[in-house]
Design an enzyme around this catalytic site. Structure first.
Site, PDB file in Angstrom:
ATOM      1  N   HIS A 196       0.819  -1.218   0.000  1.00  0.00           N
ATOM      2  CA  HIS A 196       0.000   0.000   0.000  1.00  0.00           C
ATOM      3  C   HIS A 196       0.852   1.268   0.000  1.00  0.00           C
ATOM      4  O   HIS A 196       0.328   2.365  -0.216  1.00  0.00           O
ATOM      5  CB  HIS A 196      -0.975  -0.004   1.182  1.00  0.00           C
ATOM      6  CG  HIS A 196      -0.372   0.366   2.499  1.00  0.00           C
ATOM      7  ND1 HIS A 196      -0.026  -0.564   3.446  1.00  0.00           N
ATOM      8  CD2 HIS A 196      -0.066   1.578   3.027  1.00  0.00           C
ATOM      9  CE1 HIS A 196       0.461   0.051   4.504  1.00  0.00           C
ATOM     10  NE2 HIS A 196       0.453   1.355   4.278  1.00  0.00           N
ATOM     11  N   ASP A 203      -0.416  -7.534   1.695  1.00  0.00           N
ATOM     12  CA  ASP A 203       0.198  -6.199   1.714  1.00  0.00           C
ATOM     13  C   ASP A 203       1.724  -6.330   1.784  1.00  0.00           C
ATOM     14  O   ASP A 203       2.340  -6.109   2.831  1.00  0.00           O
ATOM     15  CB  ASP A 203      -0.342  -5.412   2.915  1.00  0.00           C
ATOM     16  CG  ASP A 203       0.013  -3.937   2.855  1.00  0.00           C
ATOM     17  OD1 ASP A 203       0.453  -3.473   1.790  1.00  0.00           O
ATOM     18  OD2 ASP A 203      -0.146  -3.257   3.893  1.00  0.00           O
ATOM     19  N   SER A 214       4.355   2.663   8.097  1.00  0.00           N
ATOM     20  CA  SER A 214       3.910   1.593   7.204  1.00  0.00           C
ATOM     21  C   SER A 214       5.064   1.072   6.358  1.00  0.00           C
ATOM     22  O   SER A 214       5.908   1.839   5.887  1.00  0.00           O
ATOM     23  CB  SER A 214       2.799   2.103   6.284  1.00  0.00           C
ATOM     24  OG  SER A 214       1.600   2.253   6.980  1.00  0.00           O
TER      25      SER A 214
END
Length: 483
Positions: free
Chosen positions: A280, A325, A422
């Site tokens: 992502h 992911d 992230s």
């Protein structure tokens, strides 16, 4: 007449004295034999004298109580008494394979070394990888009649067949705290792909160009639009209330910069030219530059810049749920390893599932926000977070927790990861070696009560990762730019 009688008696007495002497006194040899056979009688006040083992039990037969008085120690008394009563049962060395024998009355007990059992330690135990990882420092593999240990890339198996010795100064998974260890010669760079299993098709990736503006990769198409914010999980994974990660303590940390030079995601160094991150993160900017070795982005003193050559995003990545992911960035030039820049070790799937993820804690690091809706951190932060069991993880979330995810964090303590972290590493240490176990993926807020951080489960993608990173080996020279 009377005087004459007295004189006669005196002469007779004197004549008989030699014969009387010979009858009263024994010859020396006979006398010595008599003395040797004589036993000692209890002397006056003997009960008030301190014990003496020779007097109590050797010169004459004793009781266990008398032996205890002599030794004044229960353990020594038991050891002596077991031999005294019926001899030493351990004299024949009945214990095999280095076992220790302890004598008893009419019996003995063997204390066996690890790996052996039986009355005489005669049975060799079948070692299992499920019990203490088979005593292996890194990877354990079941084989016929036992186990076989092996080590992560750039480590050598020790002479004992269990330990792993770093093969160089910058072997994977060793930060500055664990680098002062015994070294060995480093073998040629190679990767073993034979021992890993994976539930995911090894070829499920999409190779993207370096200019990937507006690109979100799904199973159907590479040309979807940017992900719109809705009631989906938030990619707000974050290091909240962490401590500063000092230079060399998080050497596998990478930082992704956008086309404006701002950090927006993290990554994990896997090899000289490959960095692991979250899928992502790939759609958030037009161009990506990777920084390694940096702990303070405001000073820009220690970091090195690397341009991106290719990016591999898992083809099954689902933007709506953050399932699958995971992405791998291939650099144009190899990273130059140092005390402050070292890759994390890649585990086998079995080792990650059965050993690493059963440890109490993992380590998360990043430059993300230090609190929800707060500013991003200029300094690299690190926090230690406990693993959360899957049932608790699923109950805590309003969104699906798939088989490719796991939770970590505290229920009430305000420690977590936050926006900007992230794609960064979730690391688990085992016997002073640090392995990549997760990728910072998503969460519901930052360090909220009853909520946990959600991470991509790296063990599900070991073979997928290896199929990519084996395509190109690092060149012998590196060319990097300074920040």
């Amino acid at each position: 007449m009377a005087p004459q009688l007295l004189l006669c008696l005196i002469l007779t007495f004197l004549w008989s004295l030699p014969e009387a002497e010979s009858n009263v006194f024994l010859k020396s040899k006979v006398a010595n034999r008599f003395l040797q056979r004589t036993k000692r009688a209890n002397s006056l006040f003997e009960e008030f004298k301190s014990g003496n083992i020779e007097r109590e039990c050797i010169e004459e037969r004793c009781s266990k109580e008398e032996a205890r008085e002599a030794f004044e120690d229960d353990e020594k008394t038991e050891t002596f008494w077991n031999v005294y009563v019926d001899g030493d049962q351990c004299s024949s060395n009945p214990c095999h394979y280095g076992g220790t024998c302890k004598d008893g009355i009419g019996s003995y007990t063997c204390t066996c070394l690890s790996g052996y059992e039986g009355k005489n330690c005669e049975y060799v135990l079948y070692k299992s990888c499920r019990v203490d990882n088979g005593d292996c420092w890194h990877f354990c593999k079941p084989v016929q009649n036992g186990i076989q240990c092996s080590c992560a890339e750039s480590y050598l198996l020790g002479e004992d067949g269990h330990s792993c010795v770093a093969g160089g100064d910058f072997s994977c998974g060793r930060n500055i705290k664990t680098r002062n260890k015994r070294e060995a010669n480093l073998p040629d760079f190679q990767t073993d792909f034979s021992d890993d299993y994976d539930e995911i098709d090894e070829n499920n990736f999409v190779e993207t160009p370096t200019n990937f503006s507006g690109l979100v990769l799904t199973v159907q198409s590479q040309n979807a639009t940017l992900l719109k914010k809705s009631d989906n999980p938030s990619p707000d994974i974050r290091v909240v209330n962490g401590t500063d990660c000092k230079l060399g303590e998080c050497p596998w940390q990478a930082l992704l910069l956008n086309d404006e030079g701002d950090g927006f995601c993290g990554g994990t160094i896997l090899s000289p030219i490959y960095v692991l991150t979250a899928a992502h993160c790939i759609n958030q900017t037009k161009y990506i530059t990777v920084v390694v070795g940096e702990i303070d982005i405001s000073s820009k003193k220690t970091g090195r810049l690397h341009s991106v050559d290719k990016i591999y995003v898992h083809q099954k990545f689902v933007p709506a749920t953050y399932d699958y992911d995971i992405a791998i960035i291939q650099l144009k030039t190899p990273i130059q390893f140092s005390e402050n820049v070292v890759p994390a070790c890649l585990p086998t799937a079995d080792f990650a599932n059965q050993v690493l993820m059963k440890q109490n804690f993992g380590i998360v690091s990043g430059f993300g926000r230090t609190r929800e809706r707060g500013k991003t951190s200029n300094t690299l932060k690190v926090v230690t977070l406990p693993y959360v069991d899957r049932h608790t993880c699923m109950l805590s979330s309003n969104f699906p927790i798939t088989q490719n995810m796991f939770c970590a964090g505290y229920d009430t303590l305000p420690q977590d990861a936050c926006q900007g972290d992230s794609g960064g590493p979730h690391i688990t240490a085992y016997r002073d070696t640090h392995f990549i176990t997760g990728i910072v993926s998503w969460g519901e807020g930052c360090a909220q009560t009853g909520k946990y951080g959600v991470y991509t489960k790296v063990s599900k993608f070991i073979l997928w990762i290896k199929r990519i990173i084996r395509q190109k080996q690092p060149s012998t020279e590196s060319s990097t730019g300074r920040l």
